[in-house]
Design a protein around this motif. Structure first.
Motif, mmCIF file in Angstrom:
data_model
loop_
_atom_site.group_PDB
_atom_site.id
_atom_site.type_symbol
_atom_site.label_atom_id
_atom_site.label_comp_id
_atom_site.label_asym_id
_atom_site.label_seq_id
_atom_site.Cartn_x
_atom_site.Cartn_y
_atom_site.Cartn_z
ATOM 1 N N MET A 175 0.795 -1.223 0.000
ATOM 2 C CA MET A 175 0.000 0.000 0.000
ATOM 3 C C MET A 175 0.831 1.278 0.000
ATOM 4 O O MET A 175 0.333 2.345 0.320
ATOM 5 N N GLN A 176 2.125 1.183 -0.330
ATOM 6 C CA GLN A 176 2.954 2.374 -0.441
ATOM 7 C C GLN A 176 3.249 2.657 -1.917
ATOM 8 O O GLN A 176 3.586 1.750 -2.670
ATOM 9 N N LEU A 177 3.121 3.910 -2.314
ATOM 10 C CA LEU A 177 3.361 4.320 -3.694
ATOM 11 C C LEU A 177 4.613 5.179 -3.721
ATOM 12 O O LEU A 177 4.579 6.365 -3.385
ATOM 13 N N ARG A 178 5.715 4.582 -4.083
ATOM 14 C CA ARG A 178 6.990 5.299 -4.049
ATOM 15 C C ARG A 178 7.234 6.089 -5.327
ATOM 16 O O ARG A 178 6.575 5.890 -6.339
ATOM 17 N N ALA A 214 1.678 12.872 1.360
ATOM 18 C CA ALA A 214 2.004 13.882 2.369
ATOM 19 C C ALA A 214 2.479 15.178 1.727
ATOM 20 O O ALA A 214 2.143 16.271 2.180
ATOM 21 N N TYR A 215 3.272 15.068 0.668
ATOM 22 C CA TYR A 215 3.808 16.235 -0.026
ATOM 23 C C TYR A 215 3.793 15.969 -1.528
ATOM 24 O O TYR A 215 3.724 14.824 -1.963
ATOM 25 N N ASP A 216 3.898 17.045 -2.300
ATOM 26 C CA ASP A 216 4.008 16.934 -3.745
ATOM 27 C C ASP A 216 2.666 16.522 -4.355
ATOM 28 O O ASP A 216 1.630 16.466 -3.683
ATOM 29 N N ASN A 217 2.675 16.231 -5.653
ATOM 30 C CA ASN A 217 1.495 15.794 -6.374
ATOM 31 C C ASN A 217 1.660 14.328 -6.787
ATOM 32 O O ASN A 217 2.669 13.962 -7.385
ATOM 33 N N GLU A 247 6.451 9.756 -0.726
ATOM 34 C CA GLU A 247 5.705 8.561 -1.145
ATOM 35 C C GLU A 247 4.249 8.734 -0.802
ATOM 36 O O GLU A 247 3.872 9.410 0.160
ATOM 37 N N GLY A 248 3.431 8.115 -1.626
ATOM 38 C CA GLY A 248 2.004 8.136 -1.349
ATOM 39 C C GLY A 248 1.580 6.874 -0.631
ATOM 40 O O GLY A 248 2.365 5.923 -0.463
ATOM 41 N N SER A 249 0.349 6.855 -0.200
ATOM 42 C CA SER A 249 -0.148 5.670 0.495
ATOM 43 C C SER A 249 -1.568 5.373 0.038
ATOM 44 O O SER A 249 -2.303 6.258 -0.391
ATOM 45 N N VAL A 250 -1.924 4.091 0.138
ATOM 46 C CA VAL A 250 -3.267 3.636 -0.192
ATOM 47 C C VAL A 250 -3.771 2.809 0.982
ATOM 48 O O VAL A 250 -3.149 1.827 1.370
#
Length: 265
Positions: free
Chosen positions: A172-175, A198-201, A259-262
């Motif tokens: 569930m982590q989008l690096r 958390a940050y960025d697009n 990194e994003g998360s799902v």
């Protein structure tokens, strides 16, 4: 193959073998076992035998001289099946064809068979699930060979179907990376995905939902959603179709420090 002991005197079995794999006992008639008799074998599979076709209970109907007759078998089988049982018939080799003929004449499917062979060999005839092969090995004790699974006596075997392995990254982590992709297993009760960064697009190019594999091993696509950009401190909530097993995601996240998360919920 397993071994079953049966006797009109359960205490004799206990003396010969305190822990038999299976025990057979009577649930009616002159030699009916009491609840205390059955309790002598708490770790054994219990095979409950009826000697009367009018007694609509038990795993097995005893079709021998003085007990039930071949002609009574079809009605007993029908009644037990209506009650949800998967019954068996105990008879000797010479009676077996008579039982089969009675079922055919009545238009009733034959049952599992427990055959008295007394052959001295632990073997089960074709078409049977058990066979008695030793008589009076100890006072009043007979011994039978039993299949590894006796339908109607043993619990139905459980089967599990495993889907093809699902490629995993950190769950569930989008690096960071351009046009990265991964697939993630989802809990059975998941109803939505929450995508955030958390940050960025974070650019989500596609989310596809997949269900159980078909009989031919083909993937079962349940739908998907197209491109969306998730900005920092905001979340995108995506509904999950019913029966989804996993989601495949393609994304772009430029900054290597982020990194994003799902989250599935």
């Amino acid at each position: 193959m397993r071994i079953m002991y049966d006797s009109v005197t359960p205490e004799n079995i206990l003396k010969a073998n305190p822990h038999p794999q299976l025990v057979g006992g009577y649930i009616n008639g002159k030699y009916k076992w009491s609840d205390a008799d059955w309790a002598l074998f708490p770790n054994s599979v219990h095979v409950r035998i009826s000697v009367r076709a009018s007694f609509l209970d038990g795993h097995v109907l005893d079709v021998e001289t003085g007990d039930a007759t071949p002609q009574e078998v079809p009605a007993w089988l029908t009644a037990r099946r209506k009650a949800g049982a998967d019954p068996a018939i105990y008879c000797n080799r010479s009676t077996w064809p008579q039982v089969a003929a009675a079922c055919k004449a009545a238009g009733v499917a034959e049952s599992h068979y427990f055959i008295a062979t007394a052959s001295g060999k632990a073997e089960i005839p074709d078409g049977a699930v058990a066979a008695q092969y030793l008589l009076d090995v100890a006072p009043g004790i007979d011994v039978s060979a039993v299949a590894d699974h006796w339908p109607g006596v043993d619990p139905a075997p459980t089967t599990t179907t495993s889907a093809a392995p699902i490629p995993q990254e950190d769950p569930m982590q989008l690096r960071a990376g351009t046009q990265r992709s991964a697939a993630y297993s989802l809990p059975a009760n998941a109803s939505e995905l929450v995508v955030s960064v958390a940050y960025d697009n974070l650019v989500i190019h596609q989310i596809d939902f997949w269900g159980p594999y078909g009989k031919a091993g083909d993937k079962n696509w349940l739908g998907g959603v197209g491109q969306n950009t998730v900005t920092d401190h905001y979340a995108w909530v995506v509904p999950v179709p019913k029966n989804t097993l996993y989601a495949s995601i393609r994304w772009t996240l430029a900054n290597d420090l982020h990194e994003g998360s799902v989250i599935a919920r």
